[in-house]
Motif scaffolding. Sequence first.
Motif, PDB file in Angstrom:
ATOM      1  N   LEU A  26       0.843  -1.137   0.042  1.00 56.26           N
ATOM      2  CA  LEU A  26      -0.008  -0.117   0.143  1.00 56.26           C
ATOM      3  C   LEU A  26       0.888   1.214  -0.076  1.00 56.26           C
ATOM      4  O   LEU A  26       0.596   2.055  -0.560  1.00 56.26           O
ATOM      5  N   SER A  27       1.942   1.250   0.695  1.00 55.00           N
ATOM      6  CA  SER A  27       3.144   2.420   0.946  1.00 55.00           C
ATOM      7  C   SER A  27       3.486   2.630  -0.571  1.00 55.00           C
ATOM      8  O   SER A  27       3.425   3.783  -1.106  1.00 55.00           O
ATOM      9  N   ASN A  29       2.494   1.690  -3.511  1.00 58.77           N
ATOM     10  CA  ASN A  29       1.647   1.851  -4.667  1.00 58.77           C
ATOM     11  C   ASN A  29       0.684   3.155  -4.246  1.00 58.77           C
ATOM     12  O   ASN A  29       0.020   3.587  -5.209  1.00 58.77           O
ATOM     13  N   GLY A  30       0.333   3.484  -2.964  1.00 60.50           N
ATOM     14  CA  GLY A  30      -0.391   4.548  -2.759  1.00 60.50           C
ATOM     15  C   GLY A  30       0.185   5.776  -2.833  1.00 60.50           C
ATOM     16  O   GLY A  30      -0.465   6.771  -3.034  1.00 60.50           O
ATOM     17  N   ARG A  31       1.582   5.890  -2.799  1.00 63.30           N
ATOM     18  CA  ARG A  31       2.276   7.299  -2.983  1.00 63.30           C
ATOM     19  C   ARG A  31       1.832   8.099  -4.265  1.00 63.30           C
ATOM     20  O   ARG A  31       1.529   9.279  -4.236  1.00 63.30           O
ATOM     21  N   PHE A  33      -1.071   7.847  -5.886  1.00 64.46           N
ATOM     22  CA  PHE A  33      -2.299   8.379  -5.417  1.00 64.46           C
ATOM     23  C   PHE A  33      -2.366   9.462  -4.610  1.00 64.46           C
ATOM     24  O   PHE A  33      -3.201  10.491  -4.852  1.00 64.46           O
ATOM     25  N   LEU A  34      -1.720   9.228  -3.480  1.00 63.00           N
ATOM     26  CA  LEU A  34      -1.380  10.632  -2.603  1.00 63.00           C
ATOM     27  C   LEU A  34      -1.087  11.694  -3.167  1.00 63.00           C
ATOM     28  O   LEU A  34      -1.563  12.931  -2.986  1.00 63.00           O
ATOM     29  N   ASN A  49       1.802   9.612   3.573  1.00 66.73           N
ATOM     30  CA  ASN A  49       2.004   8.184   3.315  1.00 66.73           C
ATOM     31  C   ASN A  49       2.785   7.454   4.410  1.00 66.73           C
ATOM     32  O   ASN A  49       2.160   6.310   4.897  1.00 66.73           O
ATOM     33  N   HIS A  99      -8.028  -1.319   4.313  1.00 64.68           N
ATOM     34  CA  HIS A  99      -7.584  -0.695   2.934  1.00 64.68           C
ATOM     35  C   HIS A  99      -8.552   0.000   2.400  1.00 64.68           C
ATOM     36  O   HIS A  99      -8.544   1.198   1.887  1.00 64.68           O
ATOM     37  N   ASN A 102      -9.186   3.511   3.895  1.00 56.01           N
ATOM     38  CA  ASN A 102      -8.355   4.520   3.317  1.00 56.01           C
ATOM     39  C   ASN A 102      -8.597   4.862   1.962  1.00 56.01           C
ATOM     40  O   ASN A 102      -8.762   6.018   1.717  1.00 56.01           O
ATOM     41  N   VAL A 103      -8.906   3.881   1.132  1.00 56.65           N
ATOM     42  CA  VAL A 103      -9.016   4.260  -0.365  1.00 56.65           C
ATOM     43  C   VAL A 103     -10.342   5.190  -0.293  1.00 56.65           C
ATOM     44  O   VAL A 103     -10.380   6.143  -1.005  1.00 56.65           O
TER      45      VAL A 103
END
Length: 135
Positions: A26-27, A29-31, A33-34, A49, A99, A102-103
């Motif tokens: 998540l960290s 791949n979520g960067r 998105f953030l 993140n 998850h 958060n999304v």
Amino acid sequence: MDLTVVAYVVYLVVSIGLTVWVARTLSRNGRIFLSDVLHGDEKLADAVNHLLVVGFYLVNLGFVALYLSGDGTITTTREIFENLSTKLGVVLLALGVMHLGNVYVLNKIRRRGLMEREQQPPVPPQGWAAPAAGV
């Protein structure tokens, strides 16, 4: 060794491993998105993140620790598998709910930002023109 202790050790190893793997995924791949949610502010995206990952670890590892205790003693190999499947299934569901939560929140923030950008004209007004008579 007592089979209950074996079940506890396997549960902890698998649960902690899954929590670390999900948090890293998540960290990483979520960067991106953030960064989009935060309008390209890379430093803020990295900070948020990191805070999300720390919170994710705290909540999930706390849940794993609280859910460790069993209902009784385990005497057969079959009971080990049944106990582990129940406990790991609940941990996986908790990871999934965290998850999705958060999304959901980040997507709401992203949509709000997109709506604000759409409400602003792309070019500032140049002047005012009077309406034509008779039209």
